[in-house]
Design an enzyme around this catalytic site. Sequence first.
Site: not given
Ligand SMILES: [Zn+2]
Lengths: 331, 331, 331, 331, 331, 331
Positions: B254, B201
Site C-alpha cells: 500500500k 505500507k
Molecule cells: Zn493508523
Amino acid sequence: MSVEINSLLHAGYSHPLFREWQATRSITKSALMYPIFITDVDDAKEEIPSMPNQFRWGVSRLQEFLGPLVERGLRSVILFGVISDSSKKDSCGSMADSDECPVVKAVKVIRKLFPDLVVACDVCLCEYTSHGHCGVLYDDGSVNNAKSVERIAEVSGNYALAGAHIISPSDCMDGRIKAIKSKLMELDLSHRVAVISYSAKFASGFFGPFRDAAGSAPSFGDRRCYQLPMNARGLARRAILRDLREGADGIMVKPGTPYLDILAEAARLAEDYPISTYQVSGEYAIIHASAKAGIFDLKQHVMETMHGFMRAGASLVLTYFTPELLEWLDN
Amino acid sequence: MSVEINSLLHAGYSHPLFREWQATRSITKSALMYPIFITDVDDAKEEIPSMPNQFRWGVSRLQEFLGPLVERGLRSVILFGVISDSSKKDSCGSMADSDECPVVKAVKVIRKLFPDLVVACDVCLCEYTSHGHCGVLYDDGSVNNAKSVERIAEVSGNYALAGAHIISPSDCMDGRIKAIKSKLMELDLSHRVAVISYSAKFASGFFGPFRDAAGSAPSFGDRRCYQLPMNARGLARRAILRDLREGADGIMVKPGTPYLDILAEAARLAEDYPISTYQVSGEYAIIHASAKAGIFDLKQHVMETMHGFMRAGASLVLTYFTPELLEWLDN
Amino acid sequence: MSVEINSLLHAGYSHPLFREWQATRSITKSALMYPIFITDVDDAKEEIPSMPNQFRWGVSRLQEFLGPLVERGLRSVILFGVISDSSKKDSCGSMADSDECPVVKAVKVIRKLFPDLVVACDVCLCEYTSHGHCGVLYDDGSVNNAKSVERIAEVSGNYALAGAHIISPSDCMDGRIKAIKSKLMELDLSHRVAVISYSAKFASGFFGPFRDAAGSAPSFGDRRCYQLPMNARGLARRAILRDLREGADGIMVKPGTPYLDILAEAARLAEDYPISTYQVSGEYAIIHASAKAGIFDLKQHVMETMHGFMRAGASLVLTYFTPELLEWLDN
Amino acid sequence: MSVEINSLLHAGYSHPLFREWQATRSITKSALMYPIFITDVDDAKEEIPSMPNQFRWGVSRLQEFLGPLVERGLRSVILFGVISDSSKKDSCGSMADSDECPVVKAVKVIRKLFPDLVVACDVCLCEYTSHGHCGVLYDDGSVNNAKSVERIAEVSGNYALAGAHIISPSDCMDGRIKAIKSKLMELDLSHRVAVISYSAKFASGFFGPFRDAAGSAPSFGDRRCYQLPMNARGLARRAILRDLREGADGIMVKPGTPYLDILAEAARLAEDYPISTYQVSGEYAIIHASAKAGIFDLKQHVMETMHGFMRAGASLVLTYFTPELLEWLDN
Amino acid sequence: MSVEINSLLHAGYSHPLFREWQATRSITKSALMYPIFITDVDDAKEEIPSMPNQFRWGVSRLQEFLGPLVERGLRSVILFGVISDSSKKDSCGSMADSDECPVVKAVKVIRKLFPDLVVACDVCLCEYTSHGHCGVLYDDGSVNNAKSVERIAEVSGNYALAGAHIISPSDCMDGRIKAIKSKLMELDLSHRVAVISYSAKFASGFFGPFRDAAGSAPSFGDRRCYQLPMNARGLARRAILRDLREGADGIMVKPGTPYLDILAEAARLAEDYPISTYQVSGEYAIIHASAKAGIFDLKQHVMETMHGFMRAGASLVLTYFTPELLEWLDN
Amino acid sequence: MSVEINSLLHAGYSHPLFREWQATRSITKSALMYPIFITDVDDAKEEIPSMPNQFRWGVSRLQEFLGPLVERGLRSVILFGVISDSSKKDSCGSMADSDECPVVKAVKVIRKLFPDLVVACDVCLCEYTSHGHCGVLYDDGSVNNAKSVERIAEVSGNYALAGAHIISPSDCMDGRIKAIKSKLMELDLSHRVAVISYSAKFASGFFGPFRDAAGSAPSFGDRRCYQLPMNARGLARRAILRDLREGADGIMVKPGTPYLDILAEAARLAEDYPISTYQVSGEYAIIHASAKAGIFDLKQHVMETMHGFMRAGASLVLTYFTPELLEWLDN
Ligand SMILES: [Zn+2]
Ligand SMILES: [Zn+2]
Ligand SMILES: [Zn+2]
Ligand SMILES: [Zn+2]
Ligand SMILES: [Zn+2]
Ligand SMILES: [Zn+2]
C-alpha cells in the site's frame, strides 16, 4: 507475549537520516534526461496545451531554451521532431533523416553550443510518416518489419553522423537493435555512439498528450501490434533479453510509474546495464492536474515518483520535470 | 542483415486474443475488496468531498448501500470506522473495540444481512485516538510499541468475536502479527479468522484524501517512524518476511500503482500466499481529476492500473472503483 | 574475422556521462559518517601524529570543531572515547559508561548543539580497560565472552540513555547484538535507537594509527581470538548472518578497501539492510603518505576508494576524509 | 540472557592453526607471476625511480637477473617491452613484434635459459606507438577498434611463434580474444598457447608508476574510452562474460586490492577458470611508501594483500613482490 | 567443419604449471591431521598388522614418535584410545574420560611436549564399552540416544579440561553437537575448544582395519542404526545441516575417496566452514596392497587421492599417510 | 538439555528397508554396460594378467562368451579393439575402421547374434596408432587437434555404419562431439546412433592395467595435454558443458570412485541427460587385490562402490564386474 528481537524494524528508520540510508540509490542531476520537442519552424516557441510549461522549440531558440538549464546542471537531452507542415510527410518518413529534419539540425546546433551536453535522438518514423505509424507498411496497412528495421537503422546512422551520442529507437520493431548496431559498425561509429533501447514500451493510455505534442497520432488503426500489451510481463521480459542479446548498451521501460514492476524486472534481467525509464506525458499531465485539484502537492508528488524509480532500479530517468528537479536537487 | 529468428516477437501479440493470453492472471469480481467507511451516526450517508462518489455510511443504511452491490457480485468489503464525536476519542483508542464502535456494529449487521459476504476489518487506533497516532504513545509522544501491539491484538480479538472473517492490521507496529495470531488462538478463533497484514505500507503522500474521509490525521508529528520510508525496498522486504514468519495468512502492499515494484517483490517473496494491494484514496482522486481534465478516459485509466496490479502479481485488490468494476466486468 | 555485435562494449562508456550512468549508486553527503575522538581533557585539541589533520577533541571544543562541518552538510558522527589518565582504567572498563566518560558527555553536548546531527557511539571496552582488551577477561587472560557481552550491553544502554541514535559495537564478542537489543527493549528505547554491528571486523594491520589515536593497544596478547582472521571469508559470512539473526539494523565491514570482496558479500547477504564500511586509520594514513610521496594525487585516490565502496554495495562510509568530501561534493 | 549456541564463533578461530583452516586457498609459489620490464638496450639494468627494487633489464642480463629467482622457485614471468629510442615508435606499433622487439628477443632467450619457466607476454601497443595509445587510431584520434584488434592478433601470433606460453592482451579492445584465438588456430598453436585476458582492467589512478617504467603514457587524451570506468561493476561483468564466450583460458582483474569486489565477482562468474589479478605498480609503490613512513610493516602489508587475493578467489597473482614472496614462503 | 573457438580447452592445460593453476586449492602441511592410536600400556609400540607402518603407542613413547614429525612440520593430531585390558571396559565406557584413560593422559603429555601442536580428541564410547557399541544401550541392545548424548558430552568436557583443542565426536548420536557445545559453555571453555563433527559417517566396509587397531568391534549387532546407510545422500545432507544448526565449528565426511560426492556436497552446504575428510584405515590398507601388487605406485596413488580431496573441497584431511606427505611436500 | 526435535535422524534409517528407501536410485541390470576387449586373433581367448577373470576375445568366440551373460540379463557392451600384430599400426590408426578391425567385425557379429543387445563402440586411435597416442600428431610429437577430430569423426561414422548403437569417443580432443554428430547427420544415421562422450576423463594412474589389456601405452610422452589434470574441477565442468553444447546424448566421467565428486557435478550440470561412469581397470584390479589381502570382502566392496555411483547420480556404469553383478542382482 514478547516481541521477537528480529521482528523489530522501527529503530532502523526512526531518524530522517536513517531513512535516507535505506535508499539503494539516490537521485542526482546526472540521472536526468530531458525530453524536448524540436519543430520545423526554426524560430518557434509553441505552447503544448496538454503539457503545462512544455513547448515545441525551433532550432534558433535552443540557446535561449537550454542555456540556463545547462548552467543549472543539465547533462543530457533526448530530441523528438515535430513536422508542422504535413505535406513533408510521406509513407516511409523521408523527412526523418533529411538535412531539413529538425532533429538533424538540432543535434548539430546543440553539439556546437553545449559541447558537454549529451544528445540522444529518439528514433521513430511516426512523426514523419503520412500514416502516422512507427514503421513502413505493407499495402494492407500492417507493418512491414524487415523494411521498417532497415529504415530505422538508416535513420539511426544519419543521426549518429550528425553527432548524436545516443540512439534510442522507440519504434518497437523486431530486430532493430542488431540492425542499428551493424549500421554503426559500418559507419565506424560503433565505439562512440551508444544505443538505448525502448525495450519494454507498452500500448498505454498514458501517451495521449505526447501525440498532441509531436503530432504523431496514427491516421488509422493503432499501435497494439508493435507496442506491448499492458498485461504482458512475459513479452516484456523477452523483449529486454532480446535487446541485450542484440547488443543494446542500455534498456528503457515506458511508461514509468504504472510499470514500476517491469522496471524492477528490467533491473534484474539487465543487471549489468544502465536502466532507464520514461515518465511519460500522461504521467506529467496528471501530476499537474492533481496539484491543481489540491489532491497532492506537486513537488512531493514528483519526488515520490522519483524515489519509486530509484527504488525499482533506474539509473536514468527521462522526465519533463527535469527543470524543476535541477532546482530542487540544489536545496 | 536479416533479423534473428528468436528476435521476432510481434506474431505473439498480433491478435487481440493473443494479447489476452499474455496476461498471467485476469481480473475477476472475486479479486475485488471494497473499502467502506462506517460512521458513528447510524443513519448517515455523508459525502466525502475529496473522494467523488464515496460516502460515510451509518449502520442502519448498509442494506440500502450494499444490497445492490452484493447482487452485482460484490464478494468482500473492508471496514474503516469514523468517529464524528471527538469527545469519544482517548489516548488508547478505547472506542476501537467498544460495543459502540461503528465497525463492531457493522460487522454484526453485515454478517446477518449478507451471510455470504466476506467482512474484513482494518485494525488501527488512529481513527479512535485523541492524538491520531496509530498506537499507544510514551509521554514524549513517541510510539510505545509493546503497549501498542497489546492493544492492537485486543482490538483484533474483539473484531473477530464480532464476526470478522479477516483481520487486517494497518498500524505498522513491530510484532503485531504474532500477537494477533496468539490472541486468536487464545479465543479459539485462529482456525477461521485470517490475518492479512499491511506489511509494506509506505509513508506516502497518496493518503491525503483518506485522512479526510476517516478523520484520522495525527494531531502532531507524522507517521514516518512506523510507516515505511518510500525509498526503502530493503525494509519492505524485511517487513514482508517478518510477517510471514509471524504467521500472516496474506500480505498487502500500500499504496498500489506507485509501489508496483514492491508488489512484484512481495509476490516473489510470498509466493505461497495471497497477495493484496490497496489502490488508495489519492490514486482514486487523481484518476477522477485526470478524467475531469480530459487527460485520460476514466475507465481506460482504471483498467490500465488493474492490469498493472494483476501483472505485478496481486490476487486481491482493495479499490474504491469496486462498484464500477463490478459493472464493467459484466460487459 | 569480424567482431561479434554483443562483444562491443566501448560505446556504452564512450562519454563521461555514460560512465556516470554505469555507477550502481552515487556518493552523497548523507552517506558519510565522520569518526571522531573525544578525550577526557575537556578543552583539549591534541594532534594525532600518525593521522594528519585529525585531533583528539575535548567536549568544550565541539562547537568550534563540528559547527563548520554541520554547516557544510555533515549528517552523522561516530564517537570514540580517549582516556588520557590511565589511572581511570580498570579491568572491566568502568569508565566506559560513567558520567565522566567523554563519550557520554559528548553525546549530550552534541545532541543539544546540533539537534539534526545523528550521533553514533562506538561501543567497546578496550579504550577503558587497564589491559586494553575489548572484553572482560578470565584469570588466564582469555576473553570471558558471557561477562563481556553483559558489560557491552550495559554500556550500550547507557549510551542510548545519554541520547545516542546508533549503537555500534566493535568488540567482536559472540552474541552481543541480541544482548544489546534486549537491553534497549528493557529500557523502552528499542524503537528509536538503531544498532549497526561491526559484523566483519578483521584482525588487520591497518589499525595501527587508530591505536595511537585512542590509546587502546592491548597490554599483552593480541585480538586474534575475537577479531576475524584475515583469510576467513566463511567466518565473515557467518558473523554477518548471525548478527542479522540477532536483530542488527545495519552491518559494517572493517577495514574498507582491503576487504572490498567481503563488503560485496555483505551487500549480497544483507541485501535488505544499510551496509556500512569503515575506511580505517591505516588506509587514511597511507593515502596521505602516498600523496606526499608523489605516487597518487590525494583527491583522486580518495575518490577511487569511494567509488570502490559504492560499487561494492556500501550505503554508508565511515571515513576520516569526511571534511574533504563534504567540500568536494559541492563542486 | 544467554548466548545462542550457533552464535558462538570464537572457538573456530581460537588457535593459529584453526585460523589457517579458515582459508579457502593458500599462497604458493606456483601462484606467483613476476612482471618484468625488458628494454631495448641489451646490456642495461636501469633503476625505475618510482618502483623501488625494480629495474628495466636488457636481454643479455636475464641470466644474472632470473637465475637466482628460478632457483628459489620462480615458476612464471610476464614480459613488458620498453623502447628507449622513441624514433622506433610509429602509429601502428611496428616494433611490437619485430625481430628487434625486446620482448621477442627475451622470450627466445628465456625459453632457452630456463626451459621450465612459463613465459607470458603482455600484448599491447602503447609501449610501441608514437601516440602512446593502446590501439590503432582514426584520424580524429579515437580508437579504430577493428584495425586495433587485427594488429593485436598479429602481435600475439608473433609472440606465440617466438615461444610464449601465454598471451595476455591488456589493450581492452572489443573482440580481441576471439581474434587472437583465431590467429593461434591459423598458426596451429592454439593447443599449446593459452590466452589470459585482462578482462576487467579499470581506468585507475594506480597505474602511474607503470607508465614511468614502460614509457607508455599517451601523448594526448586518456584511456577512459577503452579501460573500464572505475564505478562500473556491470561493464566489468559483461567484459568477463564476453571474454569467456570468446574462448579465453583465464581471466584477469586489474588493479588488485582496490578492485577486490570485482575479483570476487570474477571468481564467481568464471568459476571454472583460473582467475588472476595484477597488484599494480601504484599498489607496489604505496606499500613501500607506507613502510617507509612507518605506518605498516612491509611484509605484513604484502601478506595481508595476498591473503585478500586468495580469499577473493585468485589462483594466480601478478606482483612485483614475487622475489620477496619466494623467500617468505620458504620460511 | 571447424572447431568452435570456445570448445578449445587444450591450451589451458598444455603446460605443467597451467595444470597446477587449475587446482582450486593446493595441498599444504597445515591441511594434514595425523590419526594416532594411544594404548593403555604406557611404554608400548605395538604393530597393527592390518595397517603397515602404523603402531599403537604408549604415552611414554610420544616424544620418540612425534618429535621428528613435529620437526618436519606436523601441525595437528587426532587421538584414539586403545584399551588392551578388557576388564576395564563397562557398559557406559567409564574409562573413556577417567584419569587413567590413555587419551586423557596423552593430551596432557602432548600439550606439554609440543605446545604448538593442535590436539584433537576423537570422542566415542566404542573403544571403552564392554559391548563395543558407540553409545549407551537400552536393555534390548538398541541405543539409548538421550543417555548416550549425555555421556558423550561429559567425555567431551573432560577431554577439553585435559587440554584438547578440538573435540571430534564420531559416535553419530542425534543431537550431540548441541550437548557438547552446552557442556563447553558450562565449563567456560566454549571460546577456545572447537568442535569438528563427524557429520557424514557412513556404515562402510572400509573401517575393517581400524577395528583391529582400536579393538572396537561391537560384540553383537552392527552400527547401521546410527552410522549412515551408504546410499543415503539425503540423510548425509540433513546430518550436515543439523550439525551446523547445532553449532559445529567444522564438518567431517568419512570415509574419504568412496564418498567424494558427499564431500563435495558438504563443501557446498557448509561453504563457510572448514571441511574435513578422513581417509580411513581400509583406504590406507588398500593403497598399500595395490602398491605391493604392482598395480599403482604408492606415492602417485596417495597424491591422486589427495588431489581428489582438495578438488572436492576439503580444507583438512585426516590421513595415516601424514608422515610420508610431510616428506613429499618438502620436495 | 534436551535434543531438538529436528535433530533426530536415527528413526529414518532404523530398519533395513528404511535404509533402502534412502537411495535416490537403485542398481539394476539395465544400468550396467560391460567393457570387452576384442582381439584381431579371431579364435583367441587370452588372459589379461593384470585383470583377473578378464580376457581378450576373438570374434569367433563371442557366442560362447556373451551367450550366457545375455541370458542372465546383460543389456549392453562397449567394445575396445586390440591389435596384436603391431605391423598393422600406422601414424593415423588406419586399422581403427578398416574392415579388418576387430571392433568393426565384432559389431556386425554381435548385432546378428544378439539383436537386443546394445552395442557401444569406444572410439579412439591409441589402440591403432604406431605411436600409441589418441590422435594424429604434428611432427614435433604434439597433437594436431584438427586432423585428429576429422579422423575420430570418420572412424565414428564407420562404426555407426557397421551397426553400433552408441559412439563413445574417449580421445579427449577439442570439438569432436560436434564433428561426430555432423558426420552422423551426413550419413543419415544421426536419428538412431547416440553419442556418449567421455567428457571428464582424467589423466589418472588408475588406467595402468587397461594399457596392458589393450596394448595402448604411448611410445613416448604421456596424455596429460589432452586428458584432464586430476585437480581440475573447472576444466571438467567446462568439458561437460562444451559436449552438451556440441550435441552429446550422454556424458561420462572416468575413472569412477576416485572422481565421485565430478560425477555428482556432472549429474547436476547435465541433469537432463543420462550420466555414465567408468569403473576403470585400476579400480577393478585393486578391489581384487584388496579381497586377496583380506582387507575387504570382494562383493561388499563392489557393492559399496556401486552404491556410491548411484548416490552420486549415475544412470549407467561401465564395469568389469558386470558378470558378477548380473548374478548378485538375482539374489
Ligand atoms: Zn493508523
Ligand atoms: Zn513511433
Ligand atoms: Zn576494542
Ligand atoms: Zn596499453
Ligand atoms: Zn564408535
Ligand atoms: Zn586413446
